[in-house]
Design a protein around this motif. Structure first.
Motif, PDB file in Angstrom:
ATOM      1  N   ALA A  81      13.314  12.660  -7.977  1.00 38.17           N
ATOM      2  CA  ALA A  81      12.993  12.833  -9.670  1.00 38.17           C
ATOM      3  C   ALA A  81      12.035  11.759 -10.046  1.00 38.17           C
ATOM      4  O   ALA A  81      11.740  10.799  -9.522  1.00 38.17           O
ATOM      5  CB  ALA A  81      14.383  12.615 -10.162  1.00 38.17           C
ATOM      6  N   GLN A  82      11.556  12.133 -11.260  1.00 37.86           N
ATOM      7  CA  GLN A  82      10.520  11.247 -11.687  1.00 37.86           C
ATOM      8  C   GLN A  82      11.400   9.881 -12.412  1.00 37.86           C
ATOM      9  O   GLN A  82      12.526  10.243 -12.726  1.00 37.86           O
ATOM     10  CB  GLN A  82      10.039  11.909 -12.917  1.00 37.86           C
ATOM     11  N   VAL A  83      10.726   8.802 -12.115  1.00 37.65           N
ATOM     12  CA  VAL A  83      11.247   7.542 -12.687  1.00 37.65           C
ATOM     13  C   VAL A  83      10.499   7.023 -13.947  1.00 37.65           C
ATOM     14  O   VAL A  83       9.406   6.944 -13.519  1.00 37.65           O
ATOM     15  CB  VAL A  83      11.535   6.793 -11.634  1.00 37.65           C
ATOM     16  N   ALA A  96       8.570   2.596  -7.752  1.00 40.26           N
ATOM     17  CA  ALA A  96       9.560   3.586  -7.689  1.00 40.26           C
ATOM     18  C   ALA A  96       8.947   4.483  -8.666  1.00 40.26           C
ATOM     19  O   ALA A  96       9.073   5.921  -8.841  1.00 40.26           O
ATOM     20  CB  ALA A  96      10.881   3.414  -7.898  1.00 40.26           C
ATOM     21  N   ALA A  97       8.696   3.994  -9.837  1.00 42.51           N
ATOM     22  CA  ALA A  97       8.158   4.639 -11.326  1.00 42.51           C
ATOM     23  C   ALA A  97       6.615   5.287 -11.086  1.00 42.51           C
ATOM     24  O   ALA A  97       6.140   5.854 -11.911  1.00 42.51           O
ATOM     25  CB  ALA A  97       8.197   3.998 -12.336  1.00 42.51           C
ATOM     26  N   GLY A  98       5.915   4.765  -9.717  1.00 40.47           N
ATOM     27  CA  GLY A  98       4.430   5.090  -9.630  1.00 40.47           C
ATOM     28  C   GLY A  98       3.830   4.519 -11.110  1.00 40.47           C
ATOM     29  O   GLY A  98       2.715   5.101 -11.464  1.00 40.47           O
ATOM     30  N   ASN A  99       4.227   3.452 -11.277  1.00 41.05           N
ATOM     31  CA  ASN A  99       3.757   2.557 -12.455  1.00 41.05           C
ATOM     32  C   ASN A  99       4.075   3.528 -13.810  1.00 41.05           C
ATOM     33  O   ASN A  99       3.155   3.182 -14.994  1.00 41.05           O
ATOM     34  CB  ASN A  99       2.332   2.140 -12.290  1.00 41.05           C
ATOM     35  N   HIS A 100       4.748   4.324 -13.863  1.00 36.13           N
ATOM     36  CA  HIS A 100       5.107   5.148 -15.064  1.00 36.13           C
ATOM     37  C   HIS A 100       5.963   4.220 -16.022  1.00 36.13           C
ATOM     38  O   HIS A 100       7.350   4.213 -15.916  1.00 36.13           O
ATOM     39  CB  HIS A 100       5.838   6.443 -15.004  1.00 36.13           C
ATOM     40  N   CYS A 101       5.521   3.249 -16.733  1.00 35.49           N
ATOM     41  CA  CYS A 101       6.151   2.206 -17.391  1.00 35.49           C
ATOM     42  C   CYS A 101       6.076   2.196 -18.983  1.00 35.49           C
ATOM     43  O   CYS A 101       4.924   2.405 -19.534  1.00 35.49           O
ATOM     44  CB  CYS A 101       5.678   0.645 -16.745  1.00 35.49           C
ATOM     45  N   ILE A 102       7.155   1.951 -19.696  1.00 35.69           N
ATOM     46  CA  ILE A 102       6.937   1.886 -21.033  1.00 35.69           C
ATOM     47  C   ILE A 102       7.536   0.629 -21.592  1.00 35.69           C
ATOM     48  O   ILE A 102       8.859   0.104 -21.194  1.00 35.69           O
ATOM     49  CB  ILE A 102       8.002   2.965 -21.578  1.00 35.69           C
ATOM     50  N   GLN A 103       7.004  -0.033 -22.402  1.00 41.85           N
ATOM     51  CA  GLN A 103       7.459  -1.519 -23.033  1.00 41.85           C
ATOM     52  C   GLN A 103       8.611  -0.992 -23.887  1.00 41.85           C
ATOM     53  O   GLN A 103       8.660   0.009 -24.599  1.00 41.85           O
ATOM     54  CB  GLN A 103       6.414  -1.961 -23.968  1.00 41.85           C
ATOM     55  N   PHE A 104       9.685  -1.742 -23.499  1.00 42.73           N
ATOM     56  CA  PHE A 104      10.980  -1.335 -24.087  1.00 42.73           C
ATOM     57  C   PHE A 104      11.763  -2.806 -24.827  1.00 42.73           C
ATOM     58  O   PHE A 104      11.946  -3.751 -24.184  1.00 42.73           O
ATOM     59  CB  PHE A 104      11.789  -1.006 -23.054  1.00 42.73           C
ATOM     60  N   LYS A 123       0.823  -1.149  -0.101  1.00 43.94           N
ATOM     61  CA  LYS A 123       0.044  -0.063  -0.096  1.00 43.94           C
ATOM     62  C   LYS A 123       1.001   1.191   0.055  1.00 43.94           C
ATOM     63  O   LYS A 123       1.927   1.062   0.498  1.00 43.94           O
ATOM     64  CB  LYS A 123      -1.003  -0.024   1.422  1.00 43.94           C
ATOM     65  N   TYR A 124       0.555   2.339  -0.659  1.00 42.08           N
ATOM     66  CA  TYR A 124       1.152   3.588  -0.580  1.00 42.08           C
ATOM     67  C   TYR A 124       2.314   3.684  -1.500  1.00 42.08           C
ATOM     68  O   TYR A 124       2.767   2.624  -1.892  1.00 42.08           O
ATOM     69  CB  TYR A 124       1.667   3.792   0.859  1.00 42.08           C
ATOM     70  N   ARG A 125       2.554   4.807  -1.853  1.00 41.27           N
ATOM     71  CA  ARG A 125       3.923   5.332  -2.702  1.00 41.27           C
ATOM     72  C   ARG A 125       5.330   4.593  -1.921  1.00 41.27           C
ATOM     73  O   ARG A 125       5.382   4.781  -0.697  1.00 41.27           O
ATOM     74  CB  ARG A 125       3.859   6.446  -2.817  1.00 41.27           C
TER      75      ARG A 125
END
Length: 426
Positions: free
Chosen positions: A296-298, A418-426, A288-290
């Motif tokens: 910095a943004q991840v 850590a990325a707050g689910n800011h994920c990009i398929q790579f 739960k929680y961040r």
């Protein structure tokens, strides 16, 4: 409600002059059965012994906390039997009150005496309070980064603070392998509630300097035992449900749990809930929680295939180059960018491509390798995130992820948060 009432009753305390005391883990010697019978260690270095005795006094006789190394990350410990000590943990970290804590014991004997309030009787087994489903695991993996859930004893037979469980019917417990942690718990003869010793939401600390950065003046003491070897928190399992669950991947892999747990763990499920509803109770920390987040943004680069050909490596570098430019276009204030690579991206090729690009040459890039194996990446992950964020003061962090097998399951668990689910398929 129990925890909320105690928080409302807290009063502000004066700042501490935080002491950092060096300790030598190699000077602490336990017998092979100490984690079972509770025998005390031999400590050959007088300075280490003095520091541990002082820290044990704080744990046992005060309401305050001590930061100490474990094999996973540094922990912030207070007596698990003392409500005020547990409140001191929550306060120092600014930790949400409904996030449960793991209780650390030095031996099965201590677990029985201090939490279950039972002295060992002749003819009885020390393991009677541990369900049989756990015994194959703990016989192989304790001491070590394995946390199990046990039923909370009735209040008539236990002094365990309710504040450690966040009103859950279970509590989490483990025996750490790090000699400093084990010695502190043994010398204080006190079960220690201990989350990671960082400010809440920040990357977990794997060096004493990380703890000092986050908690200076908020706690009285840090025991500096060097770098943590594992680098991510313990694996948490629940054998009280059917089928059993892996609630948090960590220092032991899912594959190790399956292999060593026997038939009962062959159908073990992995908790993969992406989000927890507001007000929903959780059984273990980290659900739960961040968590684990730098300032910095991840952006997490998630591998979408196992192909390791040269052509695909070049395609990934081209894709990363485009992603960097997209972020710079969206945010004109970005000046410093970190790229943390793992198994596919080559640092030398990245440097050549980025530094020779006229659209990027005005920006500062910091490119670092996390490691060449899952174990290396896991051990270096939090320290690398902290370095580029706190020391290099970057504005944006790209992290190359790995496949979610072996150590990859725990690594990607931490990186997604850590990325707050800011994920990009790579």
């Amino acid at each position: 409600m129990y925890l909320r009432r105690h928080f409302m009753a807290m009063t502000s305390k004066a700042l501490f002059d935080t002491k950092v005391l060096k300790v030598n883990p190699r000077s602490i010697i336990f017998s092979p059965t100490a984690h079972i019978d509770g025998s005390l260690p031999i400590i050959t270095d007088p300075e280490t012994e003095a520091a541990l005795v002082e820290a044990a006094r704080i744990i046992k006789d005060t309401d305050e906390t001590v930061a100490f190394p474990t094999e996973t990350v540094y922990g912030l410990g207070g007596s698990a039997l003392n409500d005020n000590s547990v409140l001191s943990i929550y306060k120092a970290k600014n930790r949400p009150s409904d996030n449960p804590l793991i209780t650390h014991v030095s031996s099965v004997d201590q677990l029985n005496r201090k939490i279950f309030d039972q002295m060992h009787l002749s003819g009885a087994s020390l393991f009677d309070n541990i369900p049989s489903i756990y015994r194959p695991l703990i016989s192989s993996l304790w001491p070590g980064p394995l946390t199990i859930l046990l039923p909370v004893p009735s209040s008539d037979h236990s002094k365990l603070s309710k504040l450690t469980t966040a009103d859950q019917p279970t509590f989490a417990v483990r025996i750490p392998a790090n000699p400093v942690a084990r010695a502190l718990i043994a010398l204080s003869d006190t079960p220690i509630a201990a989350p990671s010793a960082n400010a809440s939401t920040r990357p977990s600390p794997t060096l004493a300097s990380h703890v000092y950065h986050d908690l200076k003046n908020k706690i009285p003491m840090i025991l500096d035992g060097g770098a943590c070897k594992v680098g991510v928190e313990s694996t948490v399992v629940d054998g009280l449900c059917n089928p059993p669950m892996l609630l948090r991947p960590g220092g032991f892999t899912y594959e190790e749990i399956i292999k060593l747990g026997g038939e009962a763990w062959s159908l073990c499920k992995v908790e993969n809930k992406g989000a927890v509803e507001k007000g929903e109770k959780v059984r273990t920390p980290g659900m739960k929680y961040r968590h684990y987040s730098p300032s910095a943004q991840v952006i997490l680069l998630v591998p979408n295939c196992k192909d390791n050909t040269i052509q695909n490596t070049e395609n990934r570098m081209e894709q990363l180059n485009r992603l960097v430019k997209t972020e710079l276009k969206a945010n004109k204030n970005i000046e410093k960018i970190a790229i943390l690579t793992s198994l596919k991206l080559r640092n030398s090729d990245l440097q050549c491509k980025i530094f020779n690009d006229p659209d990027l040459c005005s920006k500062t890039f910091i490119i670092e390798k996390l490691g060449h194996t899952g174990e290396e990446i896991q051990a270096n992950l939090f320290a690398a995130l902290r370095k580029v964020d706190e020391n290099d003061n970057v504005d944006l962090i790209f992290v190359e992820g790995i496949n979610e097998e072996g150590e990859g399951l725990a690594i990607m668990n931490r990186l997604r948060k850590a990325a707050g689910n800011h994920c990009i398929q790579f």
